[in-house]
Write a protein that holds these residues in place. Structure first.
Motif, mmCIF file in Angstrom:
data_model
loop_
_atom_site.group_PDB
_atom_site.id
_atom_site.type_symbol
_atom_site.label_atom_id
_atom_site.label_comp_id
_atom_site.label_asym_id
_atom_site.label_seq_id
_atom_site.Cartn_x
_atom_site.Cartn_y
_atom_site.Cartn_z
ATOM 1 N N THR A 2 5.029 9.825 -12.629
ATOM 2 C CA THR A 2 4.019 8.807 -12.902
ATOM 3 C C THR A 2 3.324 9.050 -14.236
ATOM 4 O O THR A 2 2.407 8.344 -14.575
ATOM 5 C CB THR A 2 2.954 8.792 -11.791
ATOM 6 O OG1 THR A 2 2.427 10.108 -11.670
ATOM 7 C CG2 THR A 2 3.511 8.318 -10.489
ATOM 8 N N GLU A 49 -1.847 9.611 0.101
ATOM 9 C CA GLU A 49 -1.745 8.917 -1.190
ATOM 10 C C GLU A 49 -3.035 8.927 -1.998
ATOM 11 O O GLU A 49 -3.006 9.057 -3.213
ATOM 12 C CB GLU A 49 -1.268 7.460 -1.035
ATOM 13 C CG GLU A 49 0.147 7.332 -0.572
ATOM 14 C CD GLU A 49 0.660 5.904 -0.595
ATOM 15 O OE1 GLU A 49 1.861 5.737 -0.753
ATOM 16 O OE2 GLU A 49 -0.140 4.968 -0.459
ATOM 17 N N THR A 74 0.587 17.868 -9.964
ATOM 18 C CA THR A 74 0.901 16.907 -8.896
ATOM 19 C C THR A 74 1.508 15.610 -9.421
ATOM 20 O O THR A 74 2.047 14.830 -8.649
ATOM 21 C CB THR A 74 -0.369 16.530 -8.100
ATOM 22 O OG1 THR A 74 -1.299 15.922 -8.998
ATOM 23 C CG2 THR A 74 -0.987 17.736 -7.424
ATOM 24 N N GLN A 75 1.368 15.354 -10.719
ATOM 25 C CA GLN A 75 1.809 14.083 -11.311
ATOM 26 C C GLN A 75 1.061 12.908 -10.673
ATOM 27 O O GLN A 75 1.595 11.813 -10.553
ATOM 28 C CB GLN A 75 3.324 13.888 -11.139
ATOM 29 C CG GLN A 75 4.169 14.931 -11.833
ATOM 30 C CD GLN A 75 4.146 14.760 -13.344
ATOM 31 O OE1 GLN A 75 4.600 13.761 -13.857
ATOM 32 N NE2 GLN A 75 3.594 15.728 -14.041
ATOM 33 N N ALA A 76 -0.171 13.147 -10.270
ATOM 34 C CA ALA A 76 -0.981 12.097 -9.641
ATOM 35 C C ALA A 76 -1.841 11.402 -10.686
ATOM 36 O O ALA A 76 -2.008 11.890 -11.800
ATOM 37 C CB ALA A 76 -1.872 12.712 -8.557
ATOM 38 N N LYS A 90 -1.531 9.148 -5.642
ATOM 39 C CA LYS A 90 -0.112 9.330 -5.917
ATOM 40 C C LYS A 90 0.668 8.557 -4.863
ATOM 41 O O LYS A 90 0.599 8.882 -3.680
ATOM 42 C CB LYS A 90 0.274 10.808 -5.873
ATOM 43 C CG LYS A 90 1.734 11.042 -6.227
ATOM 44 C CD LYS A 90 2.056 12.520 -6.238
ATOM 45 C CE LYS A 90 3.492 12.756 -6.627
ATOM 46 N NZ LYS A 90 3.832 14.189 -6.586
#
Length: 102
Positions: A2, A49, A74-76, A90
């Motif tokens: 993301t 999420e 976390t790529q959040a 996420k």
């Protein structure tokens, strides 16, 4: 995953409204950002999420570094920070939260 995507203001507002009633699911303790804490954040993100993480660090710069580390790991998405609480989003494979279109 993301990293290249950004949330529109409308999507952020939607997530903020959903997060309003949430309590932090992960609290950093005296040991700070450990592997165990990161695993807990990952697990919570995959399950919910949208989560809040409380970082009780007094030093603002250090707190920002902790937020950056969590986001990178976390790529959040960083939805918002209020006080010492970071709200993360996420999307999971099941896509529990439907975002409004831009």
């Amino acid at each position: 995953m993301t990293a290249g995507l950004n949330l529109s203001n409308k999507q952020k507002q939607h997530l903020k409204s959903l997060a309003h009633s949430l309590k932090p699911v992960v609290l950093l303790g005296a040991n700070g950002l450990t592997e165990g804490v990161m695993a807990e954040i990952e697990l919570a993100l995959n399950h919910h999420e949208l989560i809040k993480v409380k970082v009780p660090e007094e030093d603002r710069e250090l707190r920002e570094q902790i937020y950056a580390t969590i986001l990178a790991h976390t790529q959040a998405y960083r939805v918002q920070v209020v006080g010492k609480i970071l709200t993360l989003y996420k999307p999971s494979a099941e896509a529990k939260i439907t975002l409004p279109r831009n």
